[in-house]
Design a protein around this motif. Structure first.
Motif, PDB file in Angstrom:
ATOM      1  N   GLY A  20       0.829  -1.202   0.000  1.00 26.50           N
ATOM      2  CA  GLY A  20       0.000   0.000   0.000  1.00 26.50           C
ATOM      3  C   GLY A  20       0.858   1.244   0.000  1.00 26.50           C
ATOM      4  O   GLY A  20       2.054   1.187   0.302  1.00 26.50           O
ATOM      5  N   PRO A  21       0.281   2.404  -0.320  1.00 29.56           N
ATOM      6  CA  PRO A  21       1.060   3.641  -0.386  1.00 29.56           C
ATOM      7  C   PRO A  21       1.759   3.992   0.918  1.00 29.56           C
ATOM      8  O   PRO A  21       2.878   4.514   0.907  1.00 29.56           O
ATOM      9  N   GLY A  22       1.108   3.725   2.057  1.00 27.67           N
ATOM     10  CA  GLY A  22       1.723   4.055   3.331  1.00 27.67           C
ATOM     11  C   GLY A  22       2.964   3.231   3.617  1.00 27.67           C
ATOM     12  O   GLY A  22       3.960   3.741   4.145  1.00 27.67           O
ATOM     13  N   VAL A  23       2.921   1.936   3.277  1.00 29.50           N
ATOM     14  CA  VAL A  23       4.088   1.076   3.451  1.00 29.50           C
ATOM     15  C   VAL A  23       5.223   1.569   2.555  1.00 29.50           C
ATOM     16  O   VAL A  23       6.372   1.717   2.999  1.00 29.50           O
ATOM     17  N   GLU A  73      -1.567 -13.507   0.621  1.00 29.04           N
ATOM     18  CA  GLU A  73      -2.139 -12.174   0.410  1.00 29.04           C
ATOM     19  C   GLU A  73      -2.518 -11.954  -1.049  1.00 29.04           C
ATOM     20  O   GLU A  73      -3.680 -11.762  -1.375  1.00 29.04           O
ATOM     21  N   ALA A  74      -1.532 -12.002  -1.944  1.00 26.60           N
ATOM     22  CA  ALA A  74      -1.821 -11.713  -3.350  1.00 26.60           C
ATOM     23  C   ALA A  74      -0.850 -12.447  -4.269  1.00 26.60           C
ATOM     24  O   ALA A  74      -0.053 -11.820  -4.976  1.00 26.60           O
ATOM     25  N   GLY A 232      -2.246   5.806   3.560  1.00 28.00           N
ATOM     26  CA  GLY A 232      -3.299   4.857   3.192  1.00 28.00           C
ATOM     27  C   GLY A 232      -2.819   3.446   3.393  1.00 28.00           C
ATOM     28  O   GLY A 232      -1.660   3.136   3.160  1.00 28.00           O
ATOM     29  N   SER A 233      -3.696   2.588   3.863  1.00 33.51           N
ATOM     30  CA  SER A 233      -3.355   1.181   4.050  1.00 33.51           C
ATOM     31  C   SER A 233      -4.452   0.340   3.428  1.00 33.51           C
ATOM     32  O   SER A 233      -5.582   0.799   3.251  1.00 33.51           O
ATOM     33  N   PRO A 234      -4.132  -0.897   3.066  1.00 35.99           N
ATOM     34  CA  PRO A 234      -5.135  -1.756   2.441  1.00 35.99           C
ATOM     35  C   PRO A 234      -6.334  -1.961   3.360  1.00 35.99           C
ATOM     36  O   PRO A 234      -6.193  -2.019   4.583  1.00 35.99           O
ATOM     37  N   ALA A 235      -7.497  -2.073   2.765  1.00 37.12           N
ATOM     38  CA  ALA A 235      -8.705  -2.321   3.552  1.00 37.12           C
ATOM     39  C   ALA A 235      -8.570  -3.629   4.312  1.00 37.12           C
ATOM     40  O   ALA A 235      -8.132  -4.646   3.768  1.00 37.12           O
ATOM     41  N   GLY A 236      -8.919  -3.572   5.584  1.00 41.48           N
ATOM     42  CA  GLY A 236      -8.885  -4.774   6.387  1.00 41.48           C
ATOM     43  C   GLY A 236      -7.513  -5.200   6.859  1.00 41.48           C
ATOM     44  O   GLY A 236      -7.365  -6.321   7.364  1.00 41.48           O
ATOM     45  N   ASP A 237      -6.495  -4.349   6.718  1.00 39.95           N
ATOM     46  CA  ASP A 237      -5.155  -4.702   7.179  1.00 39.95           C
ATOM     47  C   ASP A 237      -5.182  -4.923   8.693  1.00 39.95           C
ATOM     48  O   ASP A 237      -5.430  -3.985   9.454  1.00 39.95           O
ATOM     49  N   PRO A 238      -4.915  -6.136   9.174  1.00 43.43           N
ATOM     50  CA  PRO A 238      -5.054  -6.402  10.608  1.00 43.43           C
ATOM     51  C   PRO A 238      -3.992  -5.741  11.466  1.00 43.43           C
ATOM     52  O   PRO A 238      -4.158  -5.652  12.684  1.00 43.43           O
ATOM     53  N   ILE A 239      -2.890  -5.281  10.864  1.00 44.16           N
ATOM     54  CA  ILE A 239      -1.836  -4.655  11.664  1.00 44.16           C
ATOM     55  C   ILE A 239      -1.644  -3.185  11.281  1.00 44.16           C
ATOM     56  O   ILE A 239      -0.567  -2.629  11.475  1.00 44.16           O
ATOM     57  N   ALA A 240      -2.696  -2.556  10.764  1.00 47.06           N
ATOM     58  CA  ALA A 240      -2.590  -1.164  10.323  1.00 47.06           C
ATOM     59  C   ALA A 240      -2.132  -0.243  11.452  1.00 47.06           C
ATOM     60  O   ALA A 240      -1.266   0.636  11.246  1.00 47.06           O
ATOM     61  N   THR A 241      -2.685  -0.411  12.636  1.00 48.30           N
ATOM     62  CA  THR A 241      -2.302   0.452  13.757  1.00 48.30           C
ATOM     63  C   THR A 241      -0.852   0.210  14.157  1.00 48.30           C
ATOM     64  O   THR A 241      -0.091   1.159  14.409  1.00 48.30           O
ATOM     65  N   ALA A 242      -0.446  -1.045  14.210  1.00 50.82           N
ATOM     66  CA  ALA A 242       0.938  -1.372  14.556  1.00 50.82           C
ATOM     67  C   ALA A 242       1.912  -0.783  13.540  1.00 50.82           C
ATOM     68  O   ALA A 242       3.006  -0.323  13.909  1.00 50.82           O
ATOM     69  N   ARG A 243       1.533  -0.765  12.273  1.00 50.14           N
ATOM     70  CA  ARG A 243       2.410  -0.192  11.248  1.00 50.14           C
ATOM     71  C   ARG A 243       2.674   1.291  11.529  1.00 50.14           C
ATOM     72  O   ARG A 243       3.815   1.774  11.414  1.00 50.14           O
ATOM     73  N   LEU A 244       1.634   2.022  11.884  1.00 50.45           N
ATOM     74  CA  LEU A 244       1.794   3.449  12.161  1.00 50.45           C
ATOM     75  C   LEU A 244       2.660   3.679  13.398  1.00 50.45           C
ATOM     76  O   LEU A 244       3.497   4.589  13.422  1.00 50.45           O
ATOM     77  N   ILE A 245       2.464   2.853  14.418  1.00 52.01           N
ATOM     78  CA  ILE A 245       3.274   2.974  15.629  1.00 52.01           C
ATOM     79  C   ILE A 245       4.744   2.683  15.322  1.00 52.01           C
ATOM     80  O   ILE A 245       5.646   3.418  15.756  1.00 52.01           O
ATOM     81  N   GLU A 246       5.007   1.624  14.573  1.00 49.91           N
ATOM     82  CA  GLU A 246       6.386   1.295  14.218  1.00 49.91           C
ATOM     83  C   GLU A 246       7.040   2.438  13.444  1.00 49.91           C
ATOM     84  O   GLU A 246       8.192   2.800  13.706  1.00 49.91           O
ATOM     85  N   HIS A 247       6.323   3.004  12.495  1.00 57.87           N
ATOM     86  CA  HIS A 247       6.897   4.111  11.737  1.00 57.87           C
ATOM     87  C   HIS A 247       7.221   5.287  12.651  1.00 57.87           C
ATOM     88  O   HIS A 247       8.284   5.904  12.545  1.00 57.87           O
TER      89      HIS A 247
END
Length: 272
Positions: A20-23, A73-74, A232-247
């Motif tokens: 995703g764009p945020g990653v 995933e894909a 932006g993060s993919p819809a339904g990303d289960p670790i979306a919050t953790a990604r933001l904290i790590e960044h």
């Protein structure tokens, strides 16, 4: 006169590039700032070619860029997509379609090389699927066919005294066999895998986890991370919050301070 020993070099690898764009924004930012030294790319997503172009804009030698083999995933062949638990079970029951898995692994290598204009520096797996039976056989076959003796594999061995069950469970799912097969073929494998946790820490908790991993880190180890910015993060990303904290932590001044305190420097992988 002997000088003081230099800092231990640690590979810091961001997983899931192109998810995703945020990653992607986090990878490009943190790599340019020298905060990380590797990233692993998911090539089955429609945005991969554009994401690869952005990755190629980094100065040569900035980071190791690898293939993140993906079946959960894909994958390019969407009919192979599976939940992780079911995929692991089928791998160990001998129920994976070996020819289709091999074709998918080859196609993911092709997609990486077509977009990046070169082979990957390393190979690992989304949710560590690269170490599983059938997948690892296809992986070694492709590395041999493509003459990738200098590419390295990410190992999953847990460090000693690593708390929690998760690191040991990951390693037990094929890490020792992957390492043995790589050794027989002269393919380098990284040391211990750091960065495994439940994606449930707040910023203070993540800083504490990083401090522990850095204290246990040795030359040749890899610290896996999953940061993302808020683009932006993919819809339904289960670790979306953790990604933001790590960044937030890796982009802050806390990260270089933690590295200095532990006597560790971010570096690219160098085979032993």
């Amino acid at each position: 006169m002997s000088g003081r020993p230099g800092p231990r070099k640690l590979v810091v690898c961001i997983d899931d590039y192109a998810l995703g764009p945020g990653v992607d924004a986090a990878v490009l930012e943190l790599a340019a700032r020298g905060r990380v030294s590797a990233t692993s790319c998911m090539v089955g997503l429609a945005r991969w070619p554009a994401a690869a172009a952005a990755l190629r804009s980094l100065a040569p030698g900035t980071i190791d860029t690898g293939l993140h083999l993906d079946f959960t995933e894909a994958p390019l062949d969407r009919s192979l997509r599976s939940g992780l638990g079911a995929f692991i079970a089928r791998a160990y029951l001998g129920a994976l379609p070996a020819r289709r898995i091999a074709a998918e692994v080859a196609a993911q290598f092709d997609a990486f090389e077509q977009a990046m204009g070169r082979p990957p520096d390393h190979v690992d797996g989304h949710q560590h699927v690269h170490q599983l039976p059938v997948v690892r056989d296809a992986l070694f076959d492709q590395m041999q066919r493509r003459g990738l003796q200098r590419a390295w594999l990410r190992g999953t061995r847990a460090p000693r005294r690593e708390p929690g069950l998760k690191p040991g469970v990951i390693a037990a799912l094929g890490g020792a066999r992957l390492r043995a097969m790589a050794g027989a073929r002269g393919i380098p494998v990284s040391g211990c895998l750091l960065g495994v946790y439940g994606f449930d820490a707040d910023a203070a908790g993540y800083r504490q986890l990083l401090a522990g991993w850095l204290q246990r880190a040795a030359e040749g180890d890899v610290l896996m991370c999953h940061p993302a910015r808020s683009e932006g993060s993919p819809a339904g990303d289960p670790i979306a919050t953790a990604r933001l904290i790590e960044h937030g932590v890796l982009a802050s001044e806390a990260w270089p301070e933690l590295l200095a305190q532990a006597g560790v420097a971010v570096g690219r992988f160098v085979p032993a």
